[in-house]
Scaffold this motif. Structure first.
Motif: not given
Length: 266
Positions: A131, A147, A129, A165, A161, A125-126, A168-172
């Motif tokens: 982080s 990613r 997302s 996730m 998702k 997840r980190r 938590f939102e996905i960051s790409d």
């Protein structure tokens, strides 16, 4: 503006899959199947091709995201859809029927240069997302995380998702128009990570499928699975009943097992 992965095979895919042509109303039955990218690659189209060989029925396979496949079925451009997401209640109200064929592990895949083979759910997840930005932060090599995320309308992204996730939102860093394109990116880009059907990932030895909390994809307690659905609309014709019967056959079930899937049809 987000960058999109573009690979040479995209033009070839467009050529092969063809334009949207409504289902023929003529006397010759044509099985117009719209399959999600994951299902088409996971099965390598072999089930429908074997059905064509065994039955003599003409089969045309068109590959899109799951939502497009379902839309083609709604609007009469296909008489069968293969989807990795369930249909809505509104679709059920119009006579669409989903038949769960099998479930398949949702594999988190990385380029081997990342130096990791196992992560916890929290670490996954980190990473997705945003982080965690370097693999050394989760025990891997000193290499930036890249990613590669399948487009938001793909079944892979929707299922990831929901199952992985949570809140938590996905960051790409890169967006792949098709799920299979994400795998191609992971094979090519050091430090890259994505997710895809396990039946596809296990065919490629130049990527790493991660274990989650020490459990590898396909093991009984592995936590992430996608369901592959066969979707029809209205009362099946005699030929469509033959298609369903074929998908229930021992031959079809063994085909799924050989690819690491768990058959659901009885």
């Amino acid at each position: 503006m987000k960058r999109h992965l573009v690979f040479l095979f995209s033009a070839f895919m467009v050529f092969i899959y063809g334009l949207a042509v409504p289902v023929s109303a003529g006397p010759e039955f044509v099985l117009n199947a719209a399959c999600s990218s994951q299902i088409a690659e996971a099965f390598q189209r072999e089930l429908l091709e074997r059905f064509m060989t065994d039955s003599g029925v003409k089969v045309k396979v068109h590959v899109f995201s799951s939502d497009v496949c379902l839309d083609r079925l709604r609007n009469g451009f296909s008489n069968l859809a293969g989807s990795t997401v369930p249909i809505s209640q509104a679709d059920r109200n119009t006579g669409m029927i989903e038949i769960p064929m099998c479930k398949d592990p949702m594999a988190v895949i990385v380029n081997p240069e990342s130096g990791v083979t196992d992560l916890t759910l929290s670490q996954i997840r980190r990473i997705f997302s945003g982080s965690v930005t370097n693999w050394k932060d989760v025990g891997g090599n000193d290499l930036p995380v890249v990613r590669i995320i399948p487009a938001a309308n793909t079944g892979a992204c929707i299922n990831f998702k929901q199952q992985v996730m949570g809140p938590f939102e996905i960051s790409d860093d890169l967006i792949a128009g098709k799920t299979f394109t994400a795998l191609t990116g992971v094979r090519s880009i050091p430090g890259s990570v994505s997710f895809i059907a396990g039946a596809i990932a296990r065919k490629h030895k130049d990527i790493t499928m991660l274990s989650v909390n020490g459990v590898s994809p396909g093991a009984g307690s592995y936590p992430f699975y996608q369901t592959f659905y066969m979707v029809l609309k209205g009362e099946p014709s005699p030929m469509m009943k033959e298609v369903i019967k074929y998908m229930l056959s021992d031959k079809a079930r063994q085909h799924m097992v050989d690819r690491g899937m768990v058959p659901l049809l009885n």
